[in-house]
Scaffold this motif. Structure first.
Motif, short mmCIF file in Angstrom:
data_model
loop_
_atom_site.label_atom_id
_atom_site.label_comp_id
_atom_site.label_asym_id
_atom_site.label_seq_id
_atom_site.Cartn_x
_atom_site.Cartn_y
_atom_site.Cartn_z
N THR A 87 59.40 -16.85 6.48
CA THR A 87 60.82 -16.29 7.24
C THR A 87 61.15 -17.27 8.34
O THR A 87 62.50 -17.66 8.42
CB THR A 87 60.36 -14.96 8.18
OG1 THR A 87 59.79 -14.12 6.99
CG2 THR A 87 61.42 -14.38 8.77
N PHE A 88 60.32 -17.86 9.15
CA PHE A 88 60.78 -18.90 10.15
C PHE A 88 61.45 -20.06 9.47
O PHE A 88 62.45 -20.53 10.06
CB PHE A 88 59.52 -19.47 10.91
CG PHE A 88 59.21 -18.61 12.10
CD1 PHE A 88 59.79 -18.75 13.01
CD2 PHE A 88 58.25 -17.47 12.08
CE1 PHE A 88 59.49 -17.80 14.52
CE2 PHE A 88 57.87 -16.55 13.21
CZ PHE A 88 58.49 -17.03 14.38
N ILE A 89 60.97 -20.55 8.58
CA ILE A 89 61.54 -21.86 7.43
C ILE A 89 63.07 -21.40 7.42
O ILE A 89 64.18 -21.96 7.59
CB ILE A 89 60.91 -22.25 6.62
CG1 ILE A 89 59.48 -22.93 6.90
CG2 ILE A 89 61.40 -23.29 5.48
CD1 ILE A 89 58.53 -23.39 5.74
N VAL A 90 63.40 -20.26 6.23
CA VAL A 90 64.44 -19.69 5.86
C VAL A 90 65.43 -19.66 7.08
O VAL A 90 66.76 -19.97 7.14
CB VAL A 90 64.31 -18.67 5.01
CG1 VAL A 90 65.48 -18.30 4.49
CG2 VAL A 90 63.33 -18.99 3.82
N ARG A 91 65.11 -19.11 8.34
CA ARG A 91 66.07 -18.60 9.30
C ARG A 91 66.48 -19.95 10.00
O ARG A 91 67.40 -20.05 10.47
CB ARG A 91 64.97 -17.65 10.18
CG ARG A 91 64.89 -16.18 9.57
CD ARG A 91 66.09 -15.29 9.34
NE ARG A 91 66.96 -15.22 10.83
CZ ARG A 91 67.93 -14.20 10.84
NH1 ARG A 91 68.28 -13.70 9.78
NH2 ARG A 91 68.84 -14.27 11.97
N THR A 92 65.22 -20.63 10.09
CA THR A 92 65.54 -22.30 10.63
C THR A 92 66.86 -22.89 9.96
O THR A 92 67.65 -23.34 10.43
CB THR A 92 64.39 -23.05 10.93
OG1 THR A 92 63.51 -22.36 11.62
CG2 THR A 92 64.81 -24.28 11.57
N LEU A 93 66.61 -22.74 8.63
CA LEU A 93 67.83 -23.41 7.60
C LEU A 93 69.11 -22.76 7.84
O LEU A 93 69.97 -23.61 7.66
CB LEU A 93 67.35 -23.40 6.38
CG LEU A 93 65.93 -24.27 6.02
CD1 LEU A 93 65.53 -24.19 4.37
CD2 LEU A 93 66.21 -25.55 6.10
N MET A 94 69.18 -21.43 8.40
CA MET A 94 70.31 -20.82 8.38
C MET A 94 70.94 -21.01 9.88
O MET A 94 72.06 -20.45 10.16
CB MET A 94 70.09 -19.23 8.20
CG MET A 94 69.63 -19.05 6.56
SD MET A 94 69.16 -17.43 6.29
CE MET A 94 70.67 -16.55 6.86
N TRP A 140 61.10 -8.46 7.96
CA TRP A 140 62.14 -7.74 8.80
C TRP A 140 61.83 -7.97 10.04
O TRP A 140 62.56 -8.17 11.13
CB TRP A 140 62.37 -6.36 8.37
CG TRP A 140 63.67 -5.76 8.75
CD1 TRP A 140 64.15 -5.42 9.71
CD2 TRP A 140 64.72 -5.64 7.68
NE1 TRP A 140 65.32 -4.95 9.94
CE2 TRP A 140 65.78 -5.14 8.49
CE3 TRP A 140 65.06 -6.02 6.64
CZ2 TRP A 140 66.98 -4.61 7.77
CZ3 TRP A 140 66.31 -5.50 5.95
CH2 TRP A 140 67.08 -4.91 6.57
N VAL A 141 60.58 -7.67 10.53
CA VAL A 141 60.13 -7.79 12.08
C VAL A 141 60.15 -9.14 12.33
O VAL A 141 60.86 -9.31 13.46
CB VAL A 141 58.57 -7.13 12.20
CG1 VAL A 141 58.24 -7.55 13.53
CG2 VAL A 141 58.72 -5.59 11.70
N VAL A 142 59.74 -10.02 11.68
CA VAL A 142 59.51 -11.38 11.89
C VAL A 142 61.27 -11.94 12.11
O VAL A 142 61.18 -12.67 13.14
CB VAL A 142 58.75 -12.16 11.09
CG1 VAL A 142 58.85 -13.81 11.37
CG2 VAL A 142 57.33 -11.84 11.22
N SER A 143 61.94 -11.53 11.25
CA SER A 143 63.23 -12.09 11.14
C SER A 143 63.93 -11.56 12.43
O SER A 143 64.69 -12.51 13.16
CB SER A 143 63.88 -11.33 9.84
OG SER A 143 65.22 -12.10 9.86
N ASN A 144 63.91 -10.31 12.92
CA ASN A 144 64.46 -9.87 14.03
C ASN A 144 63.75 -10.72 15.21
O ASN A 144 64.65 -10.82 16.50
CB ASN A 144 64.17 -8.35 14.11
CG ASN A 144 65.02 -7.52 13.15
OD1 ASN A 144 65.90 -8.11 12.58
ND2 ASN A 144 64.73 -6.35 12.80
#
Length: 424
Positions: free
Chosen positions: A45-52, A298-302
């Motif tokens: 989740t952290f990797i994908v959200r960082t790329l975005m 979902w939690v980590v993403s938020n």
């Protein structure tokens, strides 16, 4: 029925790419003796959200720019609030476009970022929902069990009986003659209790099922007894911590985002207020009805979004809006030079085409009515027999007018054509 990896165009392609990331994470953790799907999901989740992040920053810039020019747009909307005629609508579009040009803003700019993120989210769902399909090392464990229990002729019936007893919308049955992948789709939703039932259903394979399922359960165990394959459901348990945290951090993240002017005249204000309330509730609901693995994502993403938003807000507070607006104008000007039309220009053009088509239809209808009336006049005033058997008398051809002349000639042709038996 699931088909393991998603085959949906675009969504499936992105899911495959994200699957490689998930597999890389799993292999990396395994190399240091850690095999935990929950931890993989967090890192993933952290990797994908960082790329975005670049997309998110661009979207937030557009949101801030929109809040700056919103008072001017609201004034125009209020001016034309009760005027819905085509001329007024065209004037409103032109005045709004002038505001957009002033700030170099594209109404579709913020939407584009959302549209790009939407298929990514759906692809993320596919990967996390079907971990064995995207991590070969995990799938290998399931294959070992499938190879053992498939020796029994009624193994699919026994698996489906366990699936039916789970009473979960995420537990899928195996179709008759199902493939190994389809059996794994069913086993992928098994909890510890379901694995125990599988051992009882296949006594001859009990050792293999017990040993391999213990490895799978260990990989799925996250923390505090939470299993990523378990659906929390509407019951009191430790799993409820997931929807509660998801709703809490969703709400905090929404409150930190750049908000539009909360003036009642601004339609976006009411929508933003509703979304701030509804999205946390929606997050909680999703985390209750889906496997805990998705809830962890979902939690980590938020949480990531909350931290990211706080950093972005500081960046936007220091941003020179005048320079940003000037840069936007330059980009918009380059697009115009290439012949690209703005949204308002396309809307105005579409409106004009619709009006032209409506007028053309109205004119055609009027001409048809006139031709019909003149044809009736011919039936009563000429010496020719019409197709309905009526007699025509001689009339003043030149006095019929252009439409009347054409109707007269059509009627005359029909009479002569029918008289020859329809032969040309």
């Amino acid at each position: 029925m699931l088909l393991t990896q998603s085959t949906m165009p675009i969504i499936g392609w992105i899911a495959t790419l994200l699957g490689y990331i998930m597999e890389f994470i799993f292999r990396g953790l395994s190399s240091v003796g850690i095999q935990n799907i929950g931890l993989c999901i967090i890192i993933f989740t952290f990797i994908v959200r960082t790329l975005m992040i670049p997309l998110t920053i661009k979207q937030q810039k557009m949101t801030k720019l929109n809040s700056v020019m919103q008072p001017e747009l609201a004034k125009i909307q209020k001016k034309y609030r009760n005027r819905r005629d085509p001329a007024s609508m065209e004037k409103q579009n032109k005045e709004m476009q002038a505001v957009y040009d002033k700030y170099g803003f594209s109404p579709t700019g913020g939407c584009l970022q959302t549209l790009v993120q939407f298929p990514i989210f759906l692809a993320l769902y596919q990967v996390i929902r079907k971990i064995p399909a995207y991590i070969p090392a995990v799938k290998a464990s399931y294959v070992t069990i499938v190879n053992e229990i498939s020796k029994s002729p009624d193994y699919i019936t026994k698996i489906n009986k366990i699936v039916d007893g789970m009473k979960s919308s995420y537990a899928v049955s195996v179709p008759k003659g199902g493939t190994t992948n389809q059996v794994i789709d069913a086993l992928g939703s098994f909890t510890a209790s379901a694995w125990n039932q599988l051992e009882q259903a296949f006594p001859a394979a009990v050792d293999t099922i017990h040993n391999v399922s213990s490895e799978i359960i260990h990989m799925n165990d996250f923390a505090f007894g939470i299993n990523v394959a378990q659906v929390p459901g509407f019951r009191l348990s430790i799993y409820l911590i997931i929807p509660v945290l998801a709703a809490l951090f969703q709400y905090l993240a929404a409150k930190t985002m750049q908000q539009p002017d909360m003036d009642d005249s601004n339609p976006a204000a009411g929508m933003t207020k509703s979304m701030t309330t509804m999205m946390p509730l929606f997050s909680a609901y999703i985390c209750i009805i889906t496997p805990a693995g998705l809830g962890i994502y979902w939690v980590v993403s938020n949480i990531f979004q909350l931290i990211q938003q706080l950093v972005i807000n500081k960046y936007l507070d220091k941003m020179d809006m005048d320079k940003f607006i000037e840069k936007n104008r330059e980009i918009a000007e380059k697009k115009r030079e290439k012949g690209k039309k703005t949204l308002m220009e396309r809307l105005t053009e579409t409106s004009q085409k619709a009006e032209a088509a409506k007028e053309e239809y109205s004119n055609k209808k009027t001409m048809t009515d006139i031709a019909s009336m003149n044809l009736k006049k011919l039936h009563s005033n000429t010496g020719y027999e019409g197709t309905d058997g009526s007699q025509f008398e001689e009339t003043d051809f030149e006095g019929l007018g252009e439409i009347g002349k054409k109707a007269y000639l059509v009627a005359k042709y029909e009479k002569e054509h029918n008289a020859r038996g329809g032969k040309k």
